[in-house]
Scaffold this active site. Structure first.
Site, PDB file in Angstrom:
ATOM      1  N   ARG A 223      25.752  -0.199  24.884  1.00 59.99           N
ATOM      2  CA  ARG A 223      26.627  -1.078  25.653  1.00 59.99           C
ATOM      3  C   ARG A 223      26.255  -2.522  25.333  1.00 59.99           C
ATOM      4  NH1 ARG A 223      29.706   2.441  26.189  1.00 59.99           N
ATOM      5  NH2 ARG A 223      30.311   3.590  28.040  1.00 59.99           N
ATOM      6  N   HIS A 271      34.198  -1.557  19.002  1.00 61.06           N
ATOM      7  CA  HIS A 271      34.043  -0.367  19.848  1.00 61.06           C
ATOM      8  C   HIS A 271      34.864   0.810  19.290  1.00 61.06           C
ATOM      9  CE1 HIS A 271      32.889   0.886  24.197  1.00 61.06           C
ATOM     10  NE2 HIS A 271      32.827   1.928  23.375  1.00 61.06           N
TER      11      HIS A 271
HETATM   12  P1  NDP Z   1      22.696  10.348  28.359  1.00 58.09           P
HETATM   13  O1  NDP Z   1      22.950   9.827  29.697  1.00 58.09           O
HETATM   14  O2  NDP Z   1      22.959  11.801  28.065  1.00 58.09           O
HETATM   15  O3  NDP Z   1      21.159  10.078  27.949  1.00 58.09           O
HETATM   16  C1  NDP Z   1      20.540   8.864  28.155  1.00 58.09           C
HETATM   17  C2  NDP Z   1      19.238   8.810  27.359  1.00 58.09           C
HETATM   18  O4  NDP Z   1      18.643   7.519  27.553  1.00 58.09           O
HETATM   19  C3  NDP Z   1      18.218   9.848  27.803  1.00 58.09           C
HETATM   20  O5  NDP Z   1      17.505  10.343  26.705  1.00 58.09           O
HETATM   21  C4  NDP Z   1      17.291   9.041  28.713  1.00 58.09           C
HETATM   22  O6  NDP Z   1      15.949   9.507  28.770  1.00 58.09           O
HETATM   23  C5  NDP Z   1      17.327   7.683  28.034  1.00 58.09           C
HETATM   24  N1  NDP Z   1      16.998   6.631  29.001  1.00 58.09           N
HETATM   25  C6  NDP Z   1      17.747   6.238  30.069  1.00 58.09           C
HETATM   26  N2  NDP Z   1      17.123   5.262  30.736  1.00 58.09           N
HETATM   27  C7  NDP Z   1      15.953   5.041  30.083  1.00 58.09           C
HETATM   28  C8  NDP Z   1      14.863   4.167  30.295  1.00 58.09           C
HETATM   29  N3  NDP Z   1      14.845   3.330  31.340  1.00 58.09           N
HETATM   30  N4  NDP Z   1      13.840   4.214  29.429  1.00 58.09           N
HETATM   31  C9  NDP Z   1      13.834   5.080  28.396  1.00 58.09           C
HETATM   32  N5  NDP Z   1      14.844   5.941  28.131  1.00 58.09           N
HETATM   33  C10 NDP Z   1      15.891   5.925  28.971  1.00 58.09           C
HETATM   34  O7  NDP Z   1      23.504   9.414  27.353  1.00 58.09           O
HETATM   35  P2  NDP Z   1      24.348   9.757  26.009  1.00 58.09           P
HETATM   36  O8  NDP Z   1      23.414  10.105  24.902  1.00 58.09           O
HETATM   37  O9  NDP Z   1      25.451  10.706  26.266  1.00 58.09           O
HETATM   38  O10 NDP Z   1      25.043   8.349  25.764  1.00 58.09           O
HETATM   39  C11 NDP Z   1      24.261   7.188  25.677  1.00 58.09           C
HETATM   40  C12 NDP Z   1      25.117   5.957  25.799  1.00 58.09           C
HETATM   41  O11 NDP Z   1      25.825   5.718  24.602  1.00 58.09           O
HETATM   42  C13 NDP Z   1      26.201   5.982  26.873  1.00 58.09           C
HETATM   43  O12 NDP Z   1      25.667   5.715  28.152  1.00 58.09           O
HETATM   44  C14 NDP Z   1      27.092   4.851  26.414  1.00 58.09           C
HETATM   45  O13 NDP Z   1      26.583   3.632  26.939  1.00 58.09           O
HETATM   46  C15 NDP Z   1      26.903   4.849  24.898  1.00 58.09           C
HETATM   47  N6  NDP Z   1      28.117   5.321  24.201  1.00 58.09           N
HETATM   48  C16 NDP Z   1      28.770   4.441  23.363  1.00 58.09           C
HETATM   49  C17 NDP Z   1      29.907   4.846  22.676  1.00 58.09           C
HETATM   50  C18 NDP Z   1      30.581   3.935  21.708  1.00 58.09           C
HETATM   51  O14 NDP Z   1      31.751   4.155  21.439  1.00 58.09           O
HETATM   52  N7  NDP Z   1      29.906   2.949  21.146  1.00 58.09           N
HETATM   53  C19 NDP Z   1      30.475   6.183  22.871  1.00 58.09           C
HETATM   54  C20 NDP Z   1      29.689   7.020  23.729  1.00 58.09           C
HETATM   55  C21 NDP Z   1      28.553   6.597  24.372  1.00 58.09           C
HETATM   56  P3  NDP Z   1      15.580  10.977  29.358  1.00 58.09           P
HETATM   57  O15 NDP Z   1      16.096  11.940  28.311  1.00 58.09           O
HETATM   58  O16 NDP Z   1      14.103  10.986  29.457  1.00 58.09           O
HETATM   59  O17 NDP Z   1      16.313  11.097  30.660  1.00 58.09           O
END
Ligand code: NDP
Length: 308
Positions: A223, A271
């Site tokens: 993001r 995007h």
């Molecule tokens: P998920 O919600 O499935 O996973 C989030 C990951 O981030 C997890 O591995 C989590 O760790 C980690 N995480 C979250 N907070 C922290 C933190 N404070 N410190 C360390 N690690 C953290 O997300 P997705 O993989 O499905 O998607 C990720 C993001 O990609 C979406 O939220 C969106 O913003 C972006 N996106 C962008 C798109 C684009 O078109 N450019 C399309 C789709 C998504 P843990 O596993 O330990 O919980």
């Protein structure tokens, strides 16, 4: 059951056809043609103006059509009901492809060769095999893990940064704030796939850039709010970073007068990392609606306290 849908992409008629084929008994109302608001049980939405969900007194579940729930969760009047994601647990093949193309581009110095070409300059930069290149993926969630595996399958040395420690096959795991500096120090190319939460907002900033090896590249597919723009530009201008690719921005579309457009070391993609398909989402929306109706546990739940 009545479902409110924001068909923010695709043809509404196509959505209706897909729902009719999968779950003919579901009463689908497409925003803004809601009908009687008291009928709505489930809202499958990308974004709605803040406060709108309060209008549905029977609402029992929200399905987020987007992978990131940051905009949804920013609604202060969001009802206190379960929110599930419609994302495919196996990840997204177009995100894998987007990450791979951008990593390869930085790995093979294409941005620098493009700039050299503009100066008619014959230059030769170090040529590394993928197995000699260390890539770091921030966030190994539904999408991030599939991306990390794709990069590893291509031969890159891949590490991931997450919140909860774990073992993850050939992907080296770093977890929590305390292991972030070590993760950054070993990552020559980083791919950001974190969700935008209070903890991750502005995480790509002057401190984290300074912890990367000199000449690292940054790819932001997460993001826009993850990047501190002024810090990124400063790090690129002093050659601390070799380049950056940005797919997401705090305000989209990016303003015409943004300095990001014209920066020689920044590549902008508007995007477009992936395409969301109604045909992929409808089966998962229907599964969630069936689970809700049957009182079964809901899968892919968003944890509001974590913000993802
Ligand atoms: P998920 O919600 O499935 O996973 C989030 C990951 O981030 C997890 O591995 C989590 O760790 C980690 N995480 C979250 N907070 C922290 C933190 N404070 N410190 C360390 N690690 C953290 O997300 P997705 O993989 O499905 O998607 C990720 C993001 O990609 C979406 O939220 C969106 O913003 C972006 N996106 C962008 C798109 C684009 O078109 N450019 C399309 C789709 C998504 P843990 O596993 O330990 O919980």
């Amino acid at each position: 059951m009545a479902l409110l849908l924001t068909a923010f992409f695709g043809d509404p008629a196509e959505w209706r056809r897909l729902f009719a084929a999968r779950m003919p008994e579901l009463d689908v109302r497409i925003w803004p043609d809601v009908g009687d608001e008291r009928d709505i049980d489930v809202a499958a939405i990308a974004v709605l103006p803040h406060g709108k969900l309060k209008a549905f007194p029977k609402l029992r579940m929200i399905v987020s059509l987007l992978a990131g729930a940051d905009v949804l969760l920013s609604d202060p009047s969001l009802p206190d009901i379960p929110i599930v994601r419609a994302a495919d647990p196996a990840g997204d093949e177009m995100m894998n492809e987007a990450a791979l193309v951008h990593v390869l581009r930085h790995h093979r110095h294409l941005p620098a060769y493009q700039l050299a070409q503009q100066r008619s300059e014959w230059i030769s930069l170090p040529r590394l095999r993928a197995s000699e290149r260390k890539v770091g993926v921030l966030g190994l969630g539904t999408i991030g893990l599939a991306v990390a595996k794709t990069l590893a399958a291509h031969g890159f040395k891949v590490a991931g940064w997450v919140r909860q420690p774990r073992q993850q096959g050939e992907i080296e795991i770093f977890s929590g704030r305390e292991q972030l500096p070590a993760f950054l120090a070993r990552s020559e190319i980083i791919v950001n796939l974190l969700p935008l939460t209070p903890e991750t907002r502005g995480i790509l900033n002057k401190e984290t850039f300074a912890q990367l090896p000199a000449g690292a590249s940054v790819i932001n597919l997460g993001r826009g709010g993850h990047v501190v723009e002024a810090d990124l530009i400063a790090a690129l201008d002093r050659d601390q970073l070799a380049g950056a690719t940005l797919d997401v921005f705090p305000v989209e579309p990016l303003a015409k007068d943004s300095r990001l457009w014209r920066h020689p070391k920044i590549t902008i993609t508007p995007h477009v990392a992936r395409r969301i398909n109604a045909a992929d989402l409808v089966p998962r929306i229907c599964d969630s609606v069936r689970a809700l109706a049957a009182g079964r546990p809901l899968e892919n739940l968003i944890d509001r306290s974590r913000g993802y």
